[in-house]
Design a protein around this motif. Sequence first.
Motif, PDB file in Angstrom:
ATOM      1  N   GLY A 100      39.616  44.844  37.828  1.00  0.00           N
ATOM      2  CA  GLY A 100      39.559  43.906  38.767  1.00  0.00           C
ATOM      3  C   GLY A 100      39.920  44.558  40.369  1.00  0.00           C
ATOM      4  N   GLU A 101      39.236  43.816  41.405  1.00  0.00           N
ATOM      5  CA  GLU A 101      40.010  44.298  42.681  1.00  0.00           C
ATOM      6  C   GLU A 101      41.325  43.768  43.027  1.00  0.00           C
TER       7      GLU A 101
ATOM      8  N   ALA B 232      42.604  40.158  42.445  1.00  0.00           N
ATOM      9  CA  ALA B 232      41.924  39.213  41.393  1.00  0.00           C
ATOM     10  C   ALA B 232      42.700  38.646  40.402  1.00  0.00           C
TER      11      ALA B 232
ATOM     12  N   LYS C  13      45.344  40.375  38.279  1.00  0.00           N
ATOM     13  CA  LYS C  13      45.428  41.316  37.254  1.00  0.00           C
ATOM     14  C   LYS C  13      47.048  41.319  37.143  1.00  0.00           C
TER      15      LYS C  13
ATOM     16  N   HIS D 102      41.647  49.428  39.317  1.00  0.00           N
ATOM     17  CA  HIS D 102      40.324  49.041  39.969  1.00  0.00           C
ATOM     18  C   HIS D 102      39.451  50.426  40.122  1.00  0.00           C
TER      19      HIS D 102
ATOM     20  N   ARG E 281      37.881  38.451  38.047  1.00  0.00           N
ATOM     21  CA  ARG E 281      37.557  38.171  39.542  1.00  0.00           C
ATOM     22  C   ARG E 281      37.882  36.897  40.159  1.00  0.00           C
ATOM     23  N   LEU E 282      38.635  36.774  41.241  1.00  0.00           N
ATOM     24  CA  LEU E 282      39.225  35.518  41.684  1.00  0.00           C
ATOM     25  C   LEU E 282      39.959  34.765  40.764  1.00  0.00           C
TER      26      LEU E 282
ATOM     27  N   MET F 132      32.722  43.144  39.168  1.00  0.00           N
ATOM     28  CA  MET F 132      33.882  42.929  39.810  1.00  0.00           C
ATOM     29  C   MET F 132      33.815  42.188  41.154  1.00  0.00           C
TER      30      MET F 132
ATOM     31  N   ASP G  51      38.057  45.162  48.380  1.00  0.00           N
ATOM     32  CA  ASP G  51      37.193  45.049  47.168  1.00  0.00           C
ATOM     33  C   ASP G  51      36.130  46.073  47.390  1.00  0.00           C
TER      34      ASP G  51
END
Length: 500
Positions: free
Chosen positions: A35-36, A39, A41, A197, A213-214, A234, A431
């Motif tokens: 994930g970006e 996000a 993580k 990422h 994501r988010l 993503m 992102d």
Amino acid sequence: MKLELRGITKRFGALVANNHIDLTVEAGEIHALLGENGAGKSTLMNVLYGLYQADEGEILLDDEVQHFRGPGDAMRAGIGMVHQHFMLIPVFTVAENVMLGHEETKGLGTLDLAKARARVREIADRFGFDVDPDARVEDLPVGVQQRVEIIKALSRNARVLVFDEPTAVLTPQETDELMAIMRQLRDEGTSIVFITHKLREVREVADRITVVRLGTVVGEASPTASNAELASMMVGRAVELRVQKDAATPGEGGLAVRDLRVIDPAGVVVVDDVSFDVRPGEVLAIAGVQGNGQTELSEAIVGLQARVTGSVRLGSVELVGKSVRGILDEGVGFVPEDRTHDGLVGSFSVAENLILDRSADAAFSVAGTIRRGALDRFARDRIAEFDIRTQGPQTRAGALSGGNQQKVVIARELNRELKLFLASQPTRGVDVGSIEFIHKRIIDTRDAGIPVIVVSTELDEVTALADRIAVMYRGAIVGIVPGDTPRDVLGLMMAGEAAA
């Protein structure tokens, strides 16, 4: 050891960083959490490691519910973490770092360093690490320091290892070595969570992939999935991953750097007699592992370093000795590597940030008073042109996402007459969708006949944008090579080996 996270939710005020996340990592599996930045993580892994307490949900190890009040509880349960920014004491030896926080003593309370050395040697021999227990950490290469982090976790009998963006400071060769270590750990039964990422690395080493994501899990993917499929998961839309560009047609003149030398406040030479040219209509990428003088070189060009000798000529104008204001007025656009501290004023509005270096222009002020109507129109045009996701020009810049903050900085620097564009780490923490947009604007700037310098530690970015690549190592340029130079050659150069 099997790890299971069920319904993990973590809030920070109104922000929901993790929203009912479920994740299962089987014993002896490399599970990538993709994930970006932003996000959720790292927040999730900090909950796992006991650094944060979840607001909802539970953690299970081998089907038993755990209650971690801090990292000590997590470590005792068999969880270890290899952090992106190493948690080592530079002036301590390897053995001292490994025993730190878990000190064992012998008679009269004396530290049992012999036992710590033996433990380091045992783990190093098991995995083929070339690590001297008595070496001081500050004297070790970055890749070896990361191995010390792994030894530290394994010395505490970790059966679940979390790697948090572990390749951020590694050369390509060191990255390949880390992947081999991760596979060996997996084959011995260690469960691994690999936070990243970087799509290429995920596909290379992961057994399974969970995409976040988010703050929400949006799906699982197989390592056989394409980069485009992973990127769209993503970001939530299709993304063009390749930079579309024609061959460069450089002109004459541009920027000429000769014998540039920078000395830091401690008296250390951090840029050592660097020389290069950047011609109009080309991108010169400056590559290297972070900390090899790239930051200081960029800052010297724009006047942010105090002790500089040599020459930086833009056309017929010498920039060394000029103030930052004077250099910007010569037509230099500068995107600093740290947008939060150096690129934006977070408490100012988006509109105010878009004219930070132009607020005295007649277009925006009269007798020292800002023309609010003109500023608002300018800001709305830039917001539309650069696809800045904001509620409006008066939104506080600090409230934007990292990618949109970066777009504000780039919009400001590209919206004036330029003779040089210098972008340092232009897509750090951004992102995939914003990377696509920023790369296109950089190439558009090149194609407008402007010399462009891109400083980046991301080799994928370097090879995507560069017409030529200058590789820095310990403050010097090892060599300048074509933009299509293979990654393995660039990796050797980043480790100090001169170009053939």
